[in-house]
Design a protein around this motif. Structure first.
Motif: not given
Length: 282
Positions: A213-227
């Protein structure tokens, strides 16, 4: 304000900066943005005023000038000059006073908001009960989420497991993301995705079937499935969890998520009005 003994991972945080994601800069900001807003409202600060975000063990702080503070979020047993103080209560501080945090009682992140000393400044204490009233709409036994773009890629069994399983937050939990541990979830077919936008609260499925689960300092994009994506009102609840805590998830509709957020904002407006009345009548 001077840090005379370091804590771990302490940093000054506001509500984050938007409008720069196209440049690869994420909003960042506090993990528990609701607490930041509430503490600043109690002090009649701008809601976006930076506060000190603290994990346990928290820093020891020397106040070099008179001021007013309020501590909130997690209960780390705050002690002012060795006398206990209460969360969510505005307190006058005299220069030379020292604030320590003795013991972690509940929650994972405490916050310290500050205001320069003002003569005859009233001390609003709407307290834990009123703050609980504002936060009550996030007070769920489960962490609620709305479906993500790739939720449909899960097998039917994994869709059920997502809501029925107990997930444990692993030691790999920080401001960037919480890695979870449970029975692996599965996709119907292995799929490679083009990197796309993610946000605070995005639930991504890693190749090993575990969630992050991405939190406050997450990256702006990603390639893993967003469920899925944790709903806004439940993000502060999740942020106050830490390693080895267990949680369950519950899917809700976008309409339900929006309604819950609107109701919470109405409670925050009531808090602002109460503080203004307190000041006006003091």
């Amino acid at each position: 304000m001077k840090i005379i003994k370091k804590g771990i991972f302490a940093s000054f945080q506001d509500l984050g900066q938007n409008g720069l994601r196209h440049l690869g800069v994420n909003p960042s900001g506090a993990m528990d943005k609701l607490t930041v807003r509430l503490l600043n409202i109690l002090l009649q600060n701008d809601e976006n005023t930076p506060v000190l975000e603290m994990y346990f063990p928290a820093p020891e702080i020397l106040f070099e000038s008179d001021c007013i503070i309020v501590v909130g979020g997690a209960n780390f047993t705050p002690m002012l000059d060795n006398q206990g103080i209460t969360n969510n209560k505005c307190i006058f501080i005299k220069a030379g006073s020292t604030l320590k945090f003795k013991k972690k009682i509940s929650g994972n992140i405490a916050y310290l908001a500050k205001k320069s000393f003002i003569n005859n400044y009233p001390l609003p204490y709407l307290g834990n009960s009123f703050v609980a009233q504002v936060s009550k709409l996030s007070d769920s036994t489960k962490i609620r989420f709305i479906k993500g773009n790739e939720h449909g890629l899960l097998t039917e069994k994994s869709k059920q497991d997502l809501e029925n399983q107990v997930f444990t937050i692993t030691q790999n939990a920080n401001r960037m993301g919480f890695r979870m541990k449970a029975e692996p979830l599965e996709l119907k077919t292995k799929t490679e995705l083009v990197s796309t936008a993610v946000d605070f609260g995005t639930m991504q499925l890693l190749p090993d079937g575990q969630l992050i689960i991405l939190m406050a300092d997450h990256q702006t994009s990603g390639g893993y499935p967003r469920i899925g994506n944790i709903i806004s009102t439940d993000l502060p609840i999740l942020a106050q969890c830490g390693a080895n805590d267990t949680i369950k998830f519950e899917e809700v509709s976008t309409e339900k998520a929006e309604k819950t957020l609107i109701l919470q904002e109405k409670e925050i407006i009531k808090l602002k009005s109460s503080v203004k009345i307190l000041h006006k009548n003091s």
